[in-house]
Design an enzyme around this catalytic site. Structure first.
Site, PDB file in Angstrom:
ATOM      1  N   LEU A   9       0.835  -1.202   0.000  1.00  0.00           N
ATOM      2  CA  LEU A   9       0.000   0.000   0.000  1.00  0.00           C
ATOM      3  C   LEU A   9       0.872   1.254   0.000  1.00  0.00           C
ATOM      4  CD1 LEU A   9      -2.694  -1.108   2.597  1.00  0.00           C
ATOM      5  CD2 LEU A   9      -2.492  -1.639   0.149  1.00  0.00           C
ATOM      6  N   ARG A  16       1.070  14.049   7.429  1.00  0.00           N
ATOM      7  CA  ARG A  16       1.894  14.406   8.591  1.00  0.00           C
ATOM      8  C   ARG A  16       3.359  14.666   8.242  1.00  0.00           C
ATOM      9  NH1 ARG A  16      -0.225   9.283  11.916  1.00  0.00           N
ATOM     10  NH2 ARG A  16      -0.814   8.666   9.793  1.00  0.00           N
ATOM     11  N   LYS A  23       4.768  10.432   0.351  1.00  0.00           N
ATOM     12  CA  LYS A  23       5.449   9.925   1.555  1.00  0.00           C
ATOM     13  C   LYS A  23       6.398   8.772   1.270  1.00  0.00           C
ATOM     14  CE  LYS A  23       3.341   7.493   4.945  1.00  0.00           C
ATOM     15  NZ  LYS A  23       2.607   7.266   6.209  1.00  0.00           N
ATOM     16  N   THR A  80      -7.147   1.938   4.084  1.00  0.00           N
ATOM     17  CA  THR A  80      -6.318   0.795   3.687  1.00  0.00           C
ATOM     18  C   THR A  80      -7.155  -0.359   3.108  1.00  0.00           C
ATOM     19  OG1 THR A  80      -6.351   0.168   6.019  1.00  0.00           O
ATOM     20  CG2 THR A  80      -4.358   1.244   5.224  1.00  0.00           C
ATOM     21  N   ASN A 170      -0.600  -3.663  15.749  1.00  0.00           N
ATOM     22  CA  ASN A 170      -0.661  -4.153  14.381  1.00  0.00           C
ATOM     23  C   ASN A 170       0.456  -3.514  13.573  1.00  0.00           C
ATOM     24  OD1 ASN A 170      -1.426  -4.887  11.776  1.00  0.00           O
ATOM     25  ND2 ASN A 170      -2.945  -3.243  11.632  1.00  0.00           N
ATOM     26  N   ARG A 440      57.593  29.702 -24.215  1.00  0.00           N
ATOM     27  CA  ARG A 440      57.425  30.833 -23.317  1.00  0.00           C
ATOM     28  C   ARG A 440      58.423  31.906 -23.715  1.00  0.00           C
ATOM     29  NH1 ARG A 440      59.526  26.835 -18.629  1.00  0.00           N
ATOM     30  NH2 ARG A 440      61.728  27.285 -18.802  1.00  0.00           N
TER      31      ARG A 440
HETATM   32  C1  UD1 Z   1      -2.187   1.517   9.712  1.00  0.00           C
HETATM   33  C2  UD1 Z   1      -3.114   0.490  10.377  1.00  0.00           C
HETATM   34  C3  UD1 Z   1      -2.744   0.344  11.836  1.00  0.00           C
HETATM   35  C4  UD1 Z   1      -1.287  -0.073  11.953  1.00  0.00           C
HETATM   36  C5  UD1 Z   1      -0.382   0.901  11.193  1.00  0.00           C
HETATM   37  C6  UD1 Z   1       1.042   0.349  11.124  1.00  0.00           C
HETATM   38  C7  UD1 Z   1      -5.288   0.622   9.232  1.00  0.00           C
HETATM   39  C8  UD1 Z   1      -6.672   1.127   9.322  1.00  0.00           C
HETATM   40  N1  UD1 Z   1      -4.480   0.935  10.254  1.00  0.00           N
HETATM   41  O1  UD1 Z   1      -2.408   2.753  10.332  1.00  0.00           O
HETATM   42  O2  UD1 Z   1      -3.568  -0.612  12.466  1.00  0.00           O
HETATM   43  O3  UD1 Z   1      -0.913  -0.145  13.307  1.00  0.00           O
HETATM   44  O4  UD1 Z   1      -0.832   1.076   9.830  1.00  0.00           O
HETATM   45  O5  UD1 Z   1       1.923   1.286  10.612  1.00  0.00           O
HETATM   46  O6  UD1 Z   1      -4.946  -0.052   8.298  1.00  0.00           O
HETATM   47  N2  UD1 Z   1      -2.716   3.826   2.247  1.00  0.00           N
HETATM   48  C9  UD1 Z   1      -3.234   3.696   0.975  1.00  0.00           C
HETATM   49  N3  UD1 Z   1      -4.483   4.146   0.721  1.00  0.00           N
HETATM   50  C10 UD1 Z   1      -5.258   4.712   1.669  1.00  0.00           C
HETATM   51  C11 UD1 Z   1      -4.731   4.834   2.970  1.00  0.00           C
HETATM   52  C12 UD1 Z   1      -3.461   4.381   3.228  1.00  0.00           C
HETATM   53  O7  UD1 Z   1      -2.571   3.199   0.075  1.00  0.00           O
HETATM   54  O8  UD1 Z   1      -6.397   5.082   1.346  1.00  0.00           O
HETATM   55  C13 UD1 Z   1      -1.361   3.340   2.508  1.00  0.00           C
HETATM   56  C14 UD1 Z   1      -0.407   4.439   2.949  1.00  0.00           C
HETATM   57  O9  UD1 Z   1       0.280   4.972   1.828  1.00  0.00           O
HETATM   58  C15 UD1 Z   1       0.547   3.705   3.874  1.00  0.00           C
HETATM   59  C16 UD1 Z   1      -0.277   2.559   4.404  1.00  0.00           C
HETATM   60  O10 UD1 Z   1      -1.390   2.422   3.559  1.00  0.00           O
HETATM   61  O11 UD1 Z   1       1.669   3.198   3.209  1.00  0.00           O
HETATM   62  C17 UD1 Z   1      -0.741   2.782   5.837  1.00  0.00           C
HETATM   63  O12 UD1 Z   1      -1.526   3.950   5.886  1.00  0.00           O
HETATM   64  P1  UD1 Z   1      -1.419   4.975   7.087  1.00  0.00           P
HETATM   65  O13 UD1 Z   1      -2.371   6.093   6.839  1.00  0.00           O
HETATM   66  O14 UD1 Z   1      -0.010   5.311   7.352  1.00  0.00           O
HETATM   67  O15 UD1 Z   1      -2.017   4.056   8.248  1.00  0.00           O
HETATM   68  P2  UD1 Z   1      -1.816   4.190   9.803  1.00  0.00           P
HETATM   69  O16 UD1 Z   1      -2.689   5.261  10.331  1.00  0.00           O
HETATM   70  O17 UD1 Z   1      -0.373   4.298  10.101  1.00  0.00           O
HETATM   71 CA    CA Z   2       1.519   4.411   8.829  1.00  0.00          CA
END
Ligand code: UD1
Ligand code: CA
Length: 457
Positions: A9, A16, A23, A80, A170, A440
């Site tokens: 993902l 942030r 990112k 996610t 997680n 020179r």
């Molecule tokens: C997520 C987990 C959390 C875990 C943490 C570990 C969920 C709901 N939560 O939270 O339980 O402890 O990771 O680091 O899954 N992304 C997408 N599309 C989206 C949203 C996110 O591709 O719509 C990708 C982001 O680019 C990233 C990853 O998913 O690489 C995680 O997303 P992020 O928003 O960082 O999740 P956390 O809040 O950290």
């Molecule tokens: Ca994250």
């Protein structure tokens, strides 16, 4: 059953980070976070890799263009769960699927392999990679029942006070039986504090459907660190740096100060080489055995053979062969190839030039767009005048030639074998084999000039 697909993902905005760069393209020890994750996944013998992109999709795709992965676009970043749903049609119906996040640069192939083994050996339907954190803030918590079975994952923002006390978190890495993942992805809803489709909801859905769910807890929680802010990026960089240095020490490299050198993930260094403080080794740099990489040197995509000594110098996209000494304060720019037992001394700049074995340029010279043979002496203040304001032209200096101090060689020009150019000469014509070239003004003296000048004053 073979685990054969990875979904990574990488579509999130990374708000942030406060950055215009997506990112997952932020770098940790020279590699973008996403590239790091993909490389570790590949080393775990997973061939089918799907990357979910969205934010900065073009830039991410471009960065990964030669990595042999496929891309799925998540147009809107709705969470996610929604991200994995976009990849559904690209996931085969059988086998296992490992899901990872693109923002966890410290994950290692060893962990991925161990996690896959755990999933398979226990024949779980769903496995979660977890870790115990002293400070679990920000992570989803693993909620278990009295028998230690996983009940659900609850996000920081949705957790009750009791759930917030849970330290098992997680990692964002999961293994699913492909059929089960595909069957239930669309069951995820967005009724939560963030109105997002949480992939983590699949755990509760799995419990309801009586699937076999396992949690594999990591002993080293650093690996699962997710990078969401600049502070975490710096932390990841520091942890990765430490890991790289430790690995090099295990393979026989010495460091004067392990906390004060900056080595990219893919750099190789040979046995008995000593690295001094302030050294920066970047990109695909390879360093041989028994070298000294002296203080404050920066080498970028350099190949340095055995027994080379480098001090306070910068080397970019260049090769330095065995037994050569570089610096202090030398600058080897792209395309330089320095032979064996050469001396490139202080304030010598070399660009797109080859220098043959045993040659010396001990101080203050510019050698650009040139081919210099073996055992050539290049004196102090020699300038290879390669640029006429429009074009860069080439200069050749053949074996055993001697270029005296303060000589200008005006390109294009050749100094043949054993040619001897006297100090202060400006060379515009070919110097024949073994000839003295002197160009020179003849020295003259004006008698009593000093005294006469004084009288006038
Ligand atoms: C997520 C987990 C959390 C875990 C943490 C570990 C969920 C709901 N939560 O939270 O339980 O402890 O990771 O680091 O899954 N992304 C997408 N599309 C989206 C949203 C996110 O591709 O719509 C990708 C982001 O680019 C990233 C990853 O998913 O690489 C995680 O997303 P992020 O928003 O960082 O999740 P956390 O809040 O950290
Ligand atoms: Ca994250």
């Amino acid at each position: 059953m073979a685990l054969n697909t990875a979904v990574i993902l990488a579509a999130g905005a990374g708000t942030r980070m406060k950055s215009k760069i997506p990112k997952v393209l932020h770098k940790v020890c020279g590699l973008s976070m996403i590239e790091s994750v993909i490389k570790e996944v590949k080393s775990s013998h997973i061939e089918n890799i799907i990357v979910v992109i969205g934010n900065g999709a073009e830039a991410v795709e471009e960065e990964l263009s030669d990595m042999n992965v496929s891309f799925v676009l998540q147009k809107e970043q709705l969470g996610t769960g929604h991200a994995v749903l976009q990849a559904k049609d690209s996931i085969p119906d059988s086998g296992d699927v490992i899901v990872l996040c693109g923002d966890m640069p410290l994950i290692t192939q060893e962990t991925i392999k161990a996690f896959m083994r755990y999933h398979k050996e226990n024949n779980h339907d769903i496995s979660i990679l977890t870790a115990e954190l002293e400070n679990p803030f920000g992570y989803g918590r693993i909620v278990k029942d009295d028998n230690g079975l996983v009940n659900k994952i609850v996000e920081q923002k949705d957790a009750s006070e009791d759930e917030l006390l849970i330290k098992e978190v997680n990692s964002g890495v999961y293994c699913f039986k492909a059929g089960i993942l595909k069957k239930h992805l669309a069951d995820i809803d967005n009724r939560n504090a963030q109105n997002e489709y949480y992939l983590t909801d699949l755990i509760e859905i799995g419990v309801r459907n009586k699937y076999d769910i396992g949690a594999f807890s990591l002993s080293d929680p650093k690996e699962i660190m997710g990078v969401n802010s600049r502070k975490q990026l710096a932390e990841a960089e520091s942890l990765m740096r430490q890991r790289i240095v430790e690995k090099l020490m295990e393979s026989g490299v010495s460091f004067i100060d392990t906390s004060n050198c900056y080595i990219d993930k893919e750099v190789e260094v040979g046995m008995d080489t000593v690295i001094y403080p302030g050294v920066i080794l970047k990109g695909k740099t390879i360093i041989g055995e028994n070298c000294i990489i002296g203080q404050n040197s920066r080498i970028e995509n350099g190949t340095i053979e055995d027994n080379v000594k480098i001090q306070s110098s910068v080397i970019i996209d260049s090769i330095v062969r065995k037994g050569t000494n570089i610096g202090p304060f030398a600058y080897l720019r792209p395309g330089s190839s320095i032979g064996q037992n050469v001396k490139i001394g202080d304030f010598v700049e070399v660009k797109n030039a080859s220098i043959g074995d045993g040659s010396k340029a001990s101080h203050l010279a510019y050698i650009g767009d040139a081919e210099v043979g073996k055992n050539v002496n290049i004196g102090c203040g020699v300038i290879f005048v390669n640029y006429d304001g429009k074009n860069k032209n080439k200069i050749t200096v053949e074996d055993d030639a001697f270029i005296g101090s303060n000589v200008n060689l005006i390109a294009p020009v050749t100094v043949r074998k054993r040619g001897f150019v006297a100090a202060g000469t400006t060379v515009t014509l070919e110097v024949p084999d073994g000839a003295l070239c002197i160009g020179r003004e003849k020295q003259k003296h004006i008698k009593n000039w000093v005294d006469r000048k004084k009288i006038k004053e």
